[in-house]
Design a protein around this motif. Structure first.
Motif, short mmCIF file in Angstrom:
data_model
loop_
_atom_site.label_atom_id
_atom_site.label_comp_id
_atom_site.label_asym_id
_atom_site.label_seq_id
_atom_site.Cartn_x
_atom_site.Cartn_y
_atom_site.Cartn_z
N GLN A 1 0.88 -1.19 0.08
CA GLN A 1 -0.17 0.09 0.14
C GLN A 1 0.57 1.23 0.04
O GLN A 1 0.36 2.38 -0.38
N HIS A 2 1.96 1.24 0.63
CA HIS A 2 2.94 2.38 0.86
C HIS A 2 4.26 2.13 0.15
O HIS A 2 4.70 1.09 0.48
N ASP A 3 4.96 3.19 -0.26
CA ASP A 3 6.31 2.86 -0.90
C ASP A 3 7.36 3.03 0.45
O ASP A 3 7.79 4.07 0.70
N MET A 4 7.49 2.20 0.82
CA MET A 4 8.18 2.08 2.26
C MET A 4 9.88 1.80 2.08
O MET A 4 10.72 1.69 2.98
N HIS A 5 10.03 1.21 1.14
CA HIS A 5 11.63 0.96 0.87
C HIS A 5 12.22 -0.01 2.05
O HIS A 5 13.49 0.40 2.41
N LEU A 6 11.55 -0.89 2.32
CA LEU A 6 11.71 -1.88 3.20
C LEU A 6 13.16 -2.62 2.69
O LEU A 6 13.16 -3.01 1.38
N ALA A 7 13.76 -3.43 3.39
CA ALA A 7 14.60 -4.73 2.96
C ALA A 7 13.89 -5.76 2.49
O ALA A 7 12.77 -6.04 2.68
N VAL A 8 14.61 -6.22 1.46
CA VAL A 8 13.85 -7.30 0.48
C VAL A 8 13.48 -8.63 1.70
O VAL A 8 14.30 -8.84 2.34
N GLY A 9 12.26 -8.94 1.52
CA GLY A 9 11.80 -9.79 2.53
C GLY A 9 11.21 -9.44 3.97
O GLY A 9 10.49 -10.10 4.67
N GLY B 1 8.57 -7.04 3.75
CA GLY B 1 7.43 -6.79 3.71
C GLY B 1 6.27 -7.85 3.08
O GLY B 1 6.61 -9.01 3.56
N MET B 2 5.43 -7.40 2.29
CA MET B 2 4.30 -8.39 1.89
C MET B 2 4.89 -8.91 0.22
O MET B 2 3.50 -9.44 -0.09
N ILE B 3 5.49 -8.09 -0.55
CA ILE B 3 5.79 -8.63 -1.76
C ILE B 3 6.04 -10.00 -1.79
O ILE B 3 6.71 -10.80 -1.14
N ASP B 4 5.43 -10.78 -2.81
CA ASP B 4 5.52 -12.17 -3.06
C ASP B 4 7.02 -12.36 -3.87
O ASP B 4 6.98 -12.23 -5.04
N TRP B 5 8.16 -12.63 -3.26
CA TRP B 5 9.26 -12.72 -3.92
C TRP B 5 9.60 -13.90 -4.63
O TRP B 5 10.37 -14.19 -5.45
N LYS B 6 8.92 -14.89 -4.31
CA LYS B 6 8.87 -16.31 -5.00
C LYS B 6 8.45 -15.85 -6.62
O LYS B 6 8.69 -16.51 -7.56
N GLN B 7 7.39 -15.25 -6.66
CA GLN B 7 6.96 -14.58 -7.90
C GLN B 7 7.95 -13.88 -8.70
O GLN B 7 7.90 -14.08 -9.67
N PHE B 8 8.49 -12.97 -7.93
CA PHE B 8 9.58 -12.12 -8.60
C PHE B 8 10.59 -13.07 -9.17
O PHE B 8 11.32 -12.89 -10.19
N GLU B 9 11.21 -13.96 -8.34
CA GLU B 9 12.07 -15.02 -8.83
C GLU B 9 11.50 -15.50 -9.90
O GLU B 9 12.55 -15.94 -10.94
N THR B 10 10.30 -16.08 -10.20
CA THR B 10 9.96 -16.76 -11.43
C THR B 10 10.29 -15.62 -12.66
O THR B 10 10.53 -16.22 -13.73
N TYR B 11 9.59 -14.46 -12.43
CA TYR B 11 9.82 -13.72 -13.41
C TYR B 11 11.29 -13.51 -13.80
O TYR B 11 11.69 -12.88 -15.03
N TYR B 12 11.98 -13.18 -12.58
CA TYR B 12 13.55 -12.87 -12.92
C TYR B 12 13.99 -14.18 -14.15
O TYR B 12 14.88 -13.84 -14.86
N ARG B 13 13.80 -15.17 -13.45
CA ARG B 13 14.26 -16.24 -14.23
C ARG B 13 13.87 -16.56 -15.60
O ARG B 13 14.69 -16.71 -16.78
N ARG B 14 12.59 -16.05 -15.90
CA ARG B 14 12.01 -16.07 -17.36
C ARG B 14 12.24 -14.75 -18.02
O ARG B 14 12.64 -15.17 -19.21
N TYR B 15 12.31 -13.68 -17.44
CA TYR B 15 12.51 -12.26 -18.27
C TYR B 15 13.93 -11.39 -17.97
O TYR B 15 14.09 -10.94 -18.87
N PHE B 16 14.23 -11.71 -16.65
CA PHE B 16 15.06 -10.45 -16.37
C PHE B 16 16.51 -11.01 -15.98
O PHE B 16 17.27 -9.87 -15.84
N ARG C 1 20.90 -7.07 4.57
CA ARG C 1 19.87 -8.11 4.61
C ARG C 1 19.19 -8.57 3.55
O ARG C 1 18.71 -9.45 3.17
N SER C 2 19.04 -7.64 2.47
CA SER C 2 18.36 -7.93 1.28
C SER C 2 19.37 -8.43 0.26
O SER C 2 18.82 -9.50 -0.20
N LEU C 3 20.58 -8.18 0.48
CA LEU C 3 21.58 -9.11 -0.52
C LEU C 3 21.74 -10.62 -0.08
O LEU C 3 21.74 -11.60 -0.69
N GLU C 4 21.66 -10.51 1.23
CA GLU C 4 21.48 -12.13 2.02
C GLU C 4 20.44 -12.80 1.83
O GLU C 4 20.41 -13.87 1.32
N TYR C 5 19.31 -12.19 1.49
CA TYR C 5 17.87 -12.78 1.18
C TYR C 5 17.87 -13.07 -0.17
O TYR C 5 17.38 -14.21 -0.62
#
Length: 266
Positions: free
Chosen positions: A204-212, A214-229, A246-250
């Motif tokens: 809901q808000h642009d919080m710039h938290l560390a990856v992992g 918050g509530m973003i689905d990073w498994k979904q991002f990983e799928t997109y990354y492998r397929r497109y990015f 923490r983001s880089l370790e995640y």
């Protein structure tokens, strides 16, 4: 270096350089989009010297001017000021020797409509053509901000994709908040995306938290990354040093996108 990046700011430059050396990442320099810096040549030159002294990692980028920048404005005076700010950003990029510069498209979703959207696409593409031709050795990435759909970015990209130094900066966090359909975003822009911003939020808000964190689905991002990015550069867009670590370790331990096929991209 250069495939993965972290934000750098001059006030803690040695600390950011330590993270760069430790994790093999570049910088996305965040010191030169402030109007008071752009209006102060002495301050600008001193900041550049600071970066030159510590050494800018190979493949680094910078964030260009974006505050109130509207090169598509109907007001010619506002267009000219906005163009000057973007030109200043490119001049600084040359002095720093960075790989690319990120700008926002800055369209206003509250004003959406066919006439407005066409104006944004036409005016933005017209000016970016000038910059792309003038600064052929520097990539220019155009980022989504408040956009509800990828339509405007796609329209601009269709006009600029003939330039090898043009690409979309896909801010995955922004799309997670303001966008309506992530699949639509990814599939619509995949051919143009060359640079990505990631951080976490509560959707809901642009919080710039560390990856992992918050509530973003990073498994979904990983799928997109492998397929497109997989050929894109990726900025961990969070400023606190601990958040960057923490983001880089995640990304290494939970997502694996920096260790594809047993290698960390460098």
């Amino acid at each position: 270096m250069g495939r993965f990046l972290v934000i750098s700011k001059a006030e803690q430059l040695e600390d950011y350089k330590q993270i760069s050396d430790e994790y093999g990442v570049g910088f996305e320099i965040n010191d030169f989009y402030y109007p008071d810096v752009l209006d102060d040549e002495e301050r600008t030159s001193e900041l550049i010297r600071q970066y030159e002294r510590i050494g800018i990692p190979k493949g680094s980028t910078m964030h260009g001017a974006f505050l109130d920048v509207t090169v598509f404005s109907q007001d010619e005076a506002i267009r000219k000021v906005s163009q000057r700010r973007m030109e200043q950003s490119m001049q600084i990029a040359v002095r720093l020797g960075v790989k690319g510069v990120v700008f926002h498209n800055n369209s206003n979703p509250m004003l959406e409509g066919e006439e407005y959207d066409t104006q944004v696409v036409e005016f933005t593409a017209e000016y970016l053509k000038e910059l792309l031709e003038k600064y052929r050795d520097i990539d220019i990435y155009l980022e989504n901000m408040f956009d509800r759909t990828p339509d405007i970015l796609r329209g601009i990209s269709q006009k600029l994709c003939c330039y090898p130094n043009y690409g979309v900066c896909f801010d995955y966090a922004h799309a997670s908040i303001y966008g309506q359909d992530m699949e639509q975003w990814v599939e619509s822009l995949a051919d143009y995306i060359r640079h990505i911003h990631i951080n976490d939020n509560d959707l809901q808000h642009d919080m710039h938290l560390a990856v992992g964190d918050g509530m973003i689905d990073w498994k979904q991002f990983e799928t997109y990354y492998r397929r497109y990015f997989r050929e894109c550069s990726v900025l961990v867009e969070t400023t606190p040093l601990e958040n960057q670590r923490r983001s880089l370790e995640y990304m290494d331990t939970r997502m694996g996108i920096r260790r594809m096929e047993g290698e960390i991209w460098q």
